[in-house]
Design a protein around this motif. Structure first.
Motif, PDB file in Angstrom:
ATOM      1  N   UNK A   1      -9.236  -3.069  33.787  1.00  0.00           N
ATOM      2  CA  UNK A   1      -8.266  -3.104  32.696  1.00  0.00           C
ATOM      3  C   UNK A   1      -6.994  -3.850  33.088  1.00  0.00           C
ATOM      4  N   UNK A   2      -6.970  -4.359  34.305  1.00  0.00           N
ATOM      5  CA  UNK A   2      -5.784  -5.118  34.735  1.00  0.00           C
ATOM      6  C   UNK A   2      -6.228  -6.244  35.645  1.00  0.00           C
ATOM      7  N   UNK A   3      -5.350  -7.228  35.782  1.00  0.00           N
ATOM      8  CA  UNK A   3      -5.583  -8.272  36.775  1.00  0.00           C
ATOM      9  C   UNK A   3      -4.227  -8.664  37.354  1.00  0.00           C
ATOM     10  N   UNK A   4      -4.210  -8.911  38.652  1.00  0.00           N
ATOM     11  CA  UNK A   4      -2.985  -9.381  39.290  1.00  0.00           C
ATOM     12  C   UNK A   4      -3.178 -10.850  39.617  1.00  0.00           C
ATOM     13  N   UNK A   5      -2.335 -11.695  39.052  1.00  0.00           N
ATOM     14  CA  UNK A   5      -2.441 -13.134  39.258  1.00  0.00           C
ATOM     15  C   UNK A   5      -1.433 -13.571  40.314  1.00  0.00           C
ATOM     16  N   UNK A   6      -1.859 -14.446  41.198  1.00  0.00           N
ATOM     17  CA  UNK A   6      -1.004 -14.921  42.274  1.00  0.00           C
ATOM     18  C   UNK A   6      -0.856 -16.438  42.167  1.00  0.00           C
ATOM     19  N   UNK A   7       0.366 -16.905  42.262  1.00  0.00           N
ATOM     20  CA  UNK A   7       0.666 -18.334  42.221  1.00  0.00           C
ATOM     21  C   UNK A   7       1.624 -18.625  43.373  1.00  0.00           C
ATOM     22  N   UNK A   8       2.076 -19.854  43.498  1.00  0.00           N
ATOM     23  CA  UNK A   8       2.997 -20.157  44.593  1.00  0.00           C
ATOM     24  C   UNK A   8       3.956 -21.267  44.166  1.00  0.00           C
ATOM     25  N   UNK A   9       5.239 -20.987  44.304  1.00  0.00           N
ATOM     26  CA  UNK A   9       6.255 -21.958  43.920  1.00  0.00           C
ATOM     27  C   UNK A   9       6.146 -23.237  44.742  1.00  0.00           C
ATOM     28  N   UNK A  10       5.711 -23.089  45.998  1.00  0.00           N
ATOM     29  CA  UNK A  10       5.613 -24.271  46.870  1.00  0.00           C
ATOM     30  C   UNK A  10       4.567 -25.256  46.358  1.00  0.00           C
ATOM     31  N   UNK A  11       3.487 -24.720  45.780  1.00  0.00           N
ATOM     32  CA  UNK A  11       2.476 -25.618  45.204  1.00  0.00           C
ATOM     33  C   UNK A  11       3.096 -26.396  44.044  1.00  0.00           C
TER      34      UNK A  11
ATOM     35  N   UNK B   1       1.268  -8.734  37.234  1.00  0.00           N
ATOM     36  CA  UNK B   1       0.169  -7.848  36.837  1.00  0.00           C
ATOM     37  C   UNK B   1       0.095  -7.815  35.325  1.00  0.00           C
ATOM     38  N   UNK B   2      -1.097  -8.089  34.816  1.00  0.00           N
ATOM     39  CA  UNK B   2      -1.283  -8.105  33.385  1.00  0.00           C
ATOM     40  C   UNK B   2      -2.346  -7.076  33.012  1.00  0.00           C
ATOM     41  N   UNK B   3      -2.102  -6.344  31.938  1.00  0.00           N
ATOM     42  CA  UNK B   3      -3.132  -5.445  31.418  1.00  0.00           C
ATOM     43  C   UNK B   3      -3.984  -6.254  30.456  1.00  0.00           C
ATOM     44  N   UNK B   4      -5.301  -6.164  30.644  1.00  0.00           N
ATOM     45  CA  UNK B   4      -6.171  -7.099  29.938  1.00  0.00           C
ATOM     46  C   UNK B   4      -6.806  -6.513  28.688  1.00  0.00           C
ATOM     47  N   UNK B   5      -6.564  -5.213  28.438  1.00  0.00           N
ATOM     48  CA  UNK B   5      -7.177  -4.642  27.237  1.00  0.00           C
ATOM     49  C   UNK B   5      -6.336  -4.997  26.006  1.00  0.00           C
ATOM     50  N   UNK B   6      -6.988  -4.890  24.855  1.00  0.00           N
ATOM     51  CA  UNK B   6      -6.288  -5.195  23.615  1.00  0.00           C
ATOM     52  C   UNK B   6      -5.623  -3.955  23.040  1.00  0.00           C
ATOM     53  N   UNK B   7      -4.463  -4.163  22.470  1.00  0.00           N
ATOM     54  CA  UNK B   7      -3.832  -3.101  21.692  1.00  0.00           C
ATOM     55  C   UNK B   7      -3.522  -3.693  20.323  1.00  0.00           C
TER      56      UNK B   7
ATOM     57  N   UNK C   1      -0.603  -7.436  27.997  1.00  0.00           N
ATOM     58  CA  UNK C   1       0.276  -8.341  28.724  1.00  0.00           C
ATOM     59  C   UNK C   1       0.873  -7.768  29.987  1.00  0.00           C
ATOM     60  N   UNK C   2       1.971  -8.390  30.431  1.00  0.00           N
ATOM     61  CA  UNK C   2       2.548  -8.152  31.746  1.00  0.00           C
ATOM     62  C   UNK C   2       3.226  -6.786  31.857  1.00  0.00           C
ATOM     63  N   UNK C   3       3.001  -6.101  32.982  1.00  0.00           N
ATOM     64  CA  UNK C   3       3.692  -4.840  33.241  1.00  0.00           C
ATOM     65  C   UNK C   3       4.432  -4.842  34.587  1.00  0.00           C
ATOM     66  N   UNK C   4       4.212  -5.872  35.384  1.00  0.00           N
ATOM     67  CA  UNK C   4       4.878  -5.927  36.686  1.00  0.00           C
ATOM     68  C   UNK C   4       4.880  -7.361  37.183  1.00  0.00           C
TER      69      UNK C   4
ATOM     70  N   UNK D   1      -9.763  -7.723  40.978  1.00  0.00           N
ATOM     71  CA  UNK D   1      -8.442  -7.096  40.923  1.00  0.00           C
ATOM     72  C   UNK D   1      -7.311  -8.119  41.051  1.00  0.00           C
ATOM     73  N   UNK D   2      -7.468  -9.045  42.018  1.00  0.00           N
ATOM     74  CA  UNK D   2      -6.382  -9.975  42.305  1.00  0.00           C
ATOM     75  C   UNK D   2      -6.955 -11.388  42.332  1.00  0.00           C
ATOM     76  N   UNK D   3      -6.378 -12.303  41.543  1.00  0.00           N
ATOM     77  CA  UNK D   3      -6.894 -13.678  41.493  1.00  0.00           C
ATOM     78  C   UNK D   3      -5.782 -14.699  41.753  1.00  0.00           C
ATOM     79  N   UNK D   4      -6.190 -15.832  42.338  1.00  0.00           N
ATOM     80  CA  UNK D   4      -5.288 -16.983  42.447  1.00  0.00           C
ATOM     81  C   UNK D   4      -5.283 -17.652  41.078  1.00  0.00           C
ATOM     82  N   UNK D   5      -4.123 -17.760  40.452  1.00  0.00           N
ATOM     83  CA  UNK D   5      -4.068 -18.305  39.097  1.00  0.00           C
ATOM     84  C   UNK D   5      -2.770 -19.085  38.886  1.00  0.00           C
ATOM     85  N   UNK D   6      -2.853 -20.413  38.968  1.00  0.00           N
ATOM     86  CA  UNK D   6      -1.632 -21.237  38.843  1.00  0.00           C
ATOM     87  C   UNK D   6      -0.999 -21.185  37.454  1.00  0.00           C
TER      88      UNK D   6
END
Lengths: 492, 492
Positions: free
Chosen positions: A166-176, A314-320, A331-334, A293-298
């Protein structure tokens, strides 16, 4: 003689943009904070609680996510100083890390939870006081610290009741992104304005879509009202590099990073960013945190202007269902990331720091929307008052219940109208009422009324299964506690 | 070309009169608040959390215990309104009780806990933000509500770790004082000034003693500096009635009330006050709260100017050593009473209310002074870093420990100097360090170092009983978790 003018009565209103929290709203939040603290603690973070008030000097022109720095705080003058309410928990951390740098352990791992204040225009669902719940590591240069924060965020979401999937944590990098900007010819000191336009443009991806962003990367964009926003002036090849960055997410982390390596080419900072993302993915895999749980996502672009290295959200992926009845992703919670210049304002020394901030109120709203908050009645047993002169006996009953750990109270309003007492019990979500008048005291018994069952029967009077459970029973006074205990068990 | 002038660096300082709370200071307070909330809940009180900010209009000129009303708050202007930080939790309750009077249950029983702010001159040990923890019943005219608050306060003190015998709750009644004032000839509207002098005089009983108060009741008093304070001008007979009131406490409640009845004579309000005290004592006795916990004591004078009926105060009776090494009674940690005009400001209607406020920070200081706060080390197990390239393996170790509920972290600072890692573990009160370098990884083992035992040995190297407990052991990697669990058990 003229009557003295009366001062008008004050208005009893919550100030605009603030709100009051009642009953379960408070306990649900406190329980969530306790669960989060438990995870943060297990990860080795120590609590820090600073006061709500800071000097404006220490807070600095530092409000993130706001175009107009130094606006947005509640401030007042004191002697020649200005004081203000903290607008987040990061600025006080920066002050503490600088102030106690000789005595704090290094790295300093702290968590903080509490209200913050923003002097913004109040709007529907937008409040000027809300809770934040942060964990940060100050003084850890390794991206192992960033990976750990992501793992902890994942554990935290599950600990408060968001199941895996029900959630996914996306990781990006400012340096990229910096590498991509370099490839697009925007790395020079003279390109600051253009870089700003690009950052703001990719920040609008959600709202404008790829084509809207592409226009802003090039000559500019005319919106529906006819207003024109000047673009960054990139040629098509350079614009494609930026668009490619936002769109680089592939099915697995390794392929995503490979794609990013293509985009950043020889850019030193870009390559460093790709190396960091790769290391984070490896460290997380070693701890068992996979892409479920955790993905690389630019395409995580929020906060890229603020952070200096890894960025996560961190985004909650279920629909409301939104207020207009339309389904949408929660959407985003953290969110969080690395910000290496936090303490530098105070000391001149660069100190690496990384952390995360959880929007507690949004997370509660999510659990509420999914019906995952425990809303079972937990009102007190109400001992009603039939005879005011027997108050000591009624108090004796609740004392016995309380000593046995049962929530209980005597009705303390005006007891004249018995109906009011039952209405009160109803309003308090009371599970049980105890009734004893002169007759009961004479015979040393009490009446025990099952209010939950009463409500069920009122709803469905023919229900067969309730026949064996009488809604009201008379028991000897000495058996009151045991019978109430049994009835509470049956109800739950 | 002139160098551009640098803006000076901001100072990293806590604002004057505020402080930061670290680690156990935060968790001890949170645990105490949770325990208090548990008792309040059991008594049927519901939580309420208002924001830190109120309109100045709603707060009113209402600061208790302060001679200059409307001073003492942090306030700022917004458009044409003034906003301020709450100075207590009672004023927001009054606002809420008025604002939601049509929907709240009546009686409304609520508890609240959180910071309040006072714009006072900071002094040693005096802070401008501190915690309060209140419970109030609004809309209950019966003194059963007051008795209940006293019983709850007693349960609360014991729940947070103050054993019976180490505290006493004293109960007084403003109505009795009013009766005494009437007998002393100070009941008329034209005697307002004199009543004020009497109230301030008895408030100084602790500091001035009976003779000092007696002087202030009569012509006046010259203090050591030679300054003269005008007295209330009572004759000796009238002054004796007041002194008699302060001194009316006898060995048991019934005798005390009898003595008070003598003093108030025919005064209607005085008799009503005596009746209330008697009823409170009876109700408490019915619940088993005897004079070892709660006593009728007319020398409770704090807050008598503010409250309108019963007044109570909890005092810790054990001695502590003050900053100059002198023994003194710890003193008051909580107080409250009945204030029937709280909501009237807003609605014009008189609503009976009674409640208590616990000074959480003072209570914590008391437990600290008695050594009753758990200060056992609860630092994390530290997995040290011998080889940076093995970070994924180290993270895997802590992940395993955390999943088993053990607090653990990898050292995330610069790992070059191993001594720094052990110093860090020491600063974090770490119970155990895990050590693994190339050799250990080759043999698939880890070193586990007992840091508590290490510290013991350092203190007392000859201790025989430690012989069987080696300070550092090597175990197969697969046995790491079990061995650490065992070691933590042995330590505790």
């Amino acid at each position: 003689m003229a009557k003295p003018k009366k001062t008008p009565r004050p208005k009893a209103v919550t100030p605009k943009g603030f709100r009051d929290y009642f009953g379960a709203e408070v306990t649900h939040r406190n329980e969530m904070l306790a669960r989060i603290a438990e995870v943060y603690h297990r990860y080795g973070f120590d609590p820090l609680e600073t006061s709500g008030v800071e000097t404006v000097e220490a807070l600095g022109k530092f409000l993130p996510d706001v175009d107009r720095p130094n606006e947005g705080v509640f401030a007042w003058e004191e002697d020649s100083d200005w004081l203000a309410l903290r607008y987040d928990l990061t600025a006080p951390l920066a002050r503490v890390a600088a102030q106690y740098r000789d005595t704090l352990p290094s790295p300093y791992r702290r968590y903080a939870m509490g209200p913050v204040w923003r002097n913004e225009k109040p709007g529907p669902g937008r409040f000027r006081q809300f809770y934040q719940c942060d964990a940060d590591t100050v003084g850890a240069p390794s991206v192992a610290a960033d990976a750990e924060i992501c793992a902890m965020l994942s554990d935290t979401l599950e600990a408060v009741g968001i199941p895996r999937g029900d959630y996914v944590i996306r990781v990006n990098n400012r340096k990229v992104l910096n590498g991509v900007l370099e490839v697009a010819g925007l790395s020079g000191d003279d390109k600051d304005a253009e870089r700003g336009i690009v950052l703001r443009a990719i920040d609008k991806l959600d709202r404008l879509g790829v084509e809207g962003v592409r226009a802003l990367l090039g000559e500019g964009r005319k919106d529906e009202s006819g207003d024109f926003t000047k673009g960054a002036g990139l040629d098509d090849t350079s614009a494609e590099v930026i668009v490619g960055f936002m769109d680089a997410k592939r099915d697995d982390g390794a392929t995503t990073v490979a794609r990013l390596r293509e985009l950043v080419g020889d850019s030193q900072i870009g390559v460093a960013g790709c190396d960091e993302l790769e290391l984070i993915a490896d460290l997380l895999a070693a701890q068992g945190y996979g892409p479920d749980r955790i993905v690389i996502d630019p395409s995580v672009v929020r906060g890229l202007g603020y952070y200096t290295g890894p960025v996560f959200e961190a985004e909650l992926t279920f629909e409301v269902t939104d207020e207009k009845g339309r389904p949408r992703n929660f959407g985003s919670v953290a969110g969080g990331g690395r910000y290496d210049d936090l303490v530098k304002r105070f000391t001149g020394q660069e100190v690496p720091a990384t952390g995360v901030s959880i929007g507690v109120d949004r997370l509660l709203a999510a659990l509420h929307a999914k019906g995952r908050l425990d809303t079972k009645a937990s009102g007190p047993v109400i001992v009603t008052v039939m005879d005011k002169a027997r108050m000591a006996d009624y108090q004796n009953m609740v004392a016995e219940l309380r000593q046995a750990g049962i929530r209980a109270e005597v009705y303390l309003g005006n007891p004249k109208n018995f109906g009011n007492q039952l209405k009160y019990a109803d309003k308090r979500d009371s599970p049980i009422a105890v009734i004893a008048g002169g007759d009961e005291f004479d015979r040393d018994v009490v009446q025990i009324k099952d209010l939950i069952l009463g409500a069920e029967i009122a709803k469905d009077a023919t229900a067969e299964e309730w026949k064996d459970r009488p809604q009201q029973v008379e028991v000897p006074r000495t058996e009151m506690l045991a019978r109430i205990r049994q009835m509470l068990e049956d109800q739950s």
